[in-house]
Design a protein around this motif. Structure first.
Motif, PDB file in Angstrom:
ATOM      1  N   GLY A 330      82.645  -5.249 -17.893  1.00 27.64           N
ATOM      2  CA  GLY A 330      83.880  -5.256 -18.686  1.00 27.64           C
ATOM      3  C   GLY A 330      84.770  -6.453 -18.447  1.00 27.64           C
ATOM      4  O   GLY A 330      85.803  -6.607 -19.105  1.00 27.64           O
ATOM      5  N   ARG A 331      84.390  -7.327 -17.510  1.00 30.61           N
ATOM      6  CA  ARG A 331      85.204  -8.519 -17.245  1.00 30.61           C
ATOM      7  C   ARG A 331      85.000  -9.601 -18.295  1.00 30.61           C
ATOM      8  O   ARG A 331      85.760 -10.558 -18.353  1.00 30.61           O
ATOM      9  N   THR A 332      83.958  -9.457 -19.125  1.00 25.49           N
ATOM     10  CA  THR A 332      83.776 -10.393 -20.231  1.00 25.49           C
ATOM     11  C   THR A 332      83.870  -9.611 -21.536  1.00 25.49           C
ATOM     12  O   THR A 332      83.777  -8.386 -21.540  1.00 25.49           O
ATOM     13  N   GLY A 333      84.088 -10.324 -22.647  1.00 22.45           N
ATOM     14  CA  GLY A 333      84.216  -9.646 -23.938  1.00 22.45           C
ATOM     15  C   GLY A 333      85.502  -8.865 -24.063  1.00 22.45           C
ATOM     16  O   GLY A 333      85.572  -7.870 -24.783  1.00 22.45           O
ATOM     17  N   ARG A 334      86.554  -9.315 -23.386  1.00 16.73           N
ATOM     18  CA  ARG A 334      87.825  -8.582 -23.423  1.00 16.73           C
ATOM     19  C   ARG A 334      88.539  -8.837 -24.750  1.00 16.73           C
ATOM     20  O   ARG A 334      88.557  -9.943 -25.265  1.00 16.73           O
ATOM     21  N   PHE A 335      89.116  -7.762 -25.296  1.00 17.94           N
ATOM     22  CA  PHE A 335      89.854  -7.824 -26.563  1.00 17.94           C
ATOM     23  C   PHE A 335      89.036  -8.477 -27.684  1.00 17.94           C
ATOM     24  O   PHE A 335      89.517  -9.298 -28.442  1.00 17.94           O
ATOM     25  N   GLY A 336      87.757  -8.087 -27.737  1.00 21.87           N
ATOM     26  CA  GLY A 336      86.918  -8.527 -28.849  1.00 21.87           C
ATOM     27  C   GLY A 336      86.308  -9.904 -28.716  1.00 21.87           C
ATOM     28  O   GLY A 336      85.627 -10.368 -29.627  1.00 21.87           O
ATOM     29  N   ALA A 337      86.546 -10.590 -27.608  1.00 24.11           N
ATOM     30  CA  ALA A 337      85.986 -11.938 -27.428  1.00 24.11           C
ATOM     31  C   ALA A 337      84.478 -11.854 -27.187  1.00 24.11           C
ATOM     32  O   ALA A 337      83.960 -10.816 -26.795  1.00 24.11           O
ATOM     33  N   LYS A 338      83.787 -12.973 -27.420  1.00 22.76           N
ATOM     34  CA  LYS A 338      82.349 -13.015 -27.160  1.00 22.76           C
ATOM     35  C   LYS A 338      82.093 -13.130 -25.663  1.00 22.76           C
ATOM     36  O   LYS A 338      82.915 -13.665 -24.927  1.00 22.76           O
ATOM     37  N   GLY A 339      80.948 -12.642 -25.234  1.00 25.46           N
ATOM     38  CA  GLY A 339      80.599 -12.739 -23.819  1.00 25.46           C
ATOM     39  C   GLY A 339      79.137 -12.395 -23.605  1.00 25.46           C
ATOM     40  O   GLY A 339      78.482 -11.833 -24.483  1.00 25.46           O
ATOM     41  N   THR A 340      78.642 -12.744 -22.427  1.00 25.11           N
ATOM     42  CA  THR A 340      77.256 -12.435 -22.085  1.00 25.11           C
ATOM     43  C   THR A 340      77.204 -11.809 -20.698  1.00 25.11           C
ATOM     44  O   THR A 340      77.826 -12.316 -19.761  1.00 25.11           O
ATOM     45  N   VAL A 341      76.495 -10.703 -20.591  1.00 24.93           N
ATOM     46  CA  VAL A 341      76.263 -10.055 -19.302  1.00 24.93           C
ATOM     47  C   VAL A 341      74.826 -10.355 -18.900  1.00 24.93           C
ATOM     48  O   VAL A 341      73.890 -10.037 -19.630  1.00 24.93           O
ATOM     49  N   ILE A 342      74.683 -11.020 -17.745  1.00 29.37           N
ATOM     50  CA  ILE A 342      73.358 -11.449 -17.284  1.00 29.37           C
ATOM     51  C   ILE A 342      72.960 -10.662 -16.036  1.00 29.37           C
ATOM     52  O   ILE A 342      73.723 -10.597 -15.064  1.00 29.37           O
ATOM     53  N   ASN A 343      71.799 -10.086 -16.066  1.00 26.73           N
ATOM     54  CA  ASN A 343      71.228  -9.415 -14.892  1.00 26.73           C
ATOM     55  C   ASN A 343      70.059 -10.246 -14.376  1.00 26.73           C
ATOM     56  O   ASN A 343      69.184 -10.633 -15.151  1.00 26.73           O
TER      57      ASN A 343
END
Length: 387
Positions: A330-343
């Motif tokens: 949840g630390r990325t993509g806040r308030f509708g922004a784009k983001g990538t979660v990498i495992n």
């Protein structure tokens, strides 16, 4: 927000600050909880990370404060120093022009300096539980005028480490005070513990915020041997225009990772509980201001961390469960922004990760690096594509 009836109940300084912030409307959690809080109801609320929970309680709290009185009228509890400081900044921002005074009280900070803050008669105290209880027992933090108690990230406060302190702090207030709990995740156990602290609470759950454009967050993974995870981190650190938060479970491994990246001429910050207050603040500020584009953090140190425009969240070590996965991601993509979660996972961890995301109904795709960019994984061409 102005079409909401509760808007008219908020004082002019809040309305002016709202205009200044150029917010078009309240988020779902704000729309559902602010009217209840203005009515004085006790509340247990759940809403995902990045949906405006802090503001949902800050505005009604500021509305409740009488700036003409000297006594402390509200106390906010948070589990980490960083979260305490972030809440203080929000209160100062939204309380501008009101004459309302707020102060922070955190474990590990100079006690004498914190006692000096109390001489200025803050209306709102934002505290870590241990320090708050210590000051209450010393009769320095006076609770008899407290009208509102807030537990921010309640799931992190209602754990073995803090729960007895929290109970004693709430007990130190008068019976007519309002108790409010907010959390990104609310398990049945947390809710049951929360109900011991409140009277006839309203329970509000927002699973997905309809007022925020769906965050364009991709969930991807790289499968590597554990010893090769560093190579992936290196490549991620070199991505252009990136702001990367990396979660590492163990402080020892985190420190080694930081040293190896530094050796490779990659400037990273690190955040863990063994650092002192000044070191932690320096690490966060360097990352926040873009002096470094990667912050290596443990879960404990990153609790409540709110840094805007994080482009990538990296699970260097696999999350222990779906709750931790949600908190980290949840630390990325806040308030509708784009983001990538990498495992970055080993073959064994891959199976566990897929199970997590199946439970969360999140699409997951495997990736690899090609010419410095993240691309779809192609098994047949792996040898020739990876550079």
């Amino acid at each position: 927000m102005k079409d909401q009836q509760f808007w008219m109940k908020l004082p002019p300084f809040i309305q002016e600050n709202w205009e200044k912030a150029k917010f078009e409307r309240a988020t779902s959690i704000q729309e559902k909880t602010i009217p209840l809080l203005l009515e004085g109801k006790d509340l247990i609320a759940e809403s995902p990370t990045g949906t405006g929970k802090t503001l949902a309680y800050v505005l009604p709290l500021l509305n409740k404060i009488n700036s003409d009185e000297k006594g402390m009228q509200a106390i906010i509890l948070a589990s980490s120093q960083e979260l305490v400081m972030q809440i203080l900044a929000e209160i100062q921002k939204w309380g501008e022009g009101s004459g309302i005074r707020a102060a922070s009280f955190i474990g590990g900070a100079n006690v004498k300096r914190q006692l000096e803050k109390l001489k200025k008669h803050p209306h709102i105290a934002i505290c870590t539980p241990g320090r708050a209880l210590e000051l209450i027992k010393q009769k320095k933090l006076k609770m008899h005028e407290v009208k509102m108690v807030v537990l921010d990230e309640a799931d992190q406060l209602l754990v073995a480490e803090h729960i007895e302190s929290v109970k004693q702090i709430v007990k130190a207030t008068l019976l007519d005070r309002q108790v409010v709990l907010f959390s990104a995740t609310l398990t049945e156990n947390t809710e049951n513990l929360a109900k011991e602290l409140v009277k006839d609470p309203e329970v509000i759950r927002v699973k997905k915020d309809e007022t925020i454009e769906a965050a364009a967050v991709d969930h991807v993974y790289f499968q590597e041997e554990y010893r090769d995870k560093l190579k992936v981190i290196e490549r991620i650190a070199r991505l252009t225009d990136s702001k990367v938060l990396v979660f590492v479970k163990d402080i020892g491994n985190l420190t080694i990772l930081h040293e190896k990246l530094t050796y490779k001429k990659l400037q990273t910050s690190m955040l863990h509980s063994d650092l002192n207050k000044m070191e932690r603040q320096k690490a966060i500020n360097s990352f926040r201001k873009g002096k470094t584009n990667m912050l290596l953090a443990t879960d404990v140190a990153a609790r409540g961390l709110d840094i805007q425009k994080i482009t990538h969240v990296v699970h260097y070590d696999l999350a222990s469960d779906t709750t931790q996965y949600i908190h980290r991601s949840g630390r990325t993509g806040r308030f509708g922004a784009k983001g990538t979660v990498i495992n970055i996972v080993t073959e064994r961890e891959e199976r566990e990760l897929k199970q997590f995301l199946k439970e969360l109904s999140i699409h997951l795709s495997r990736k690899e690096f090609y010419e410095g960019k993240i691309v779809d994984f192609k098994p047949m061409k792996k040898a020739s594509r990876r550079k």
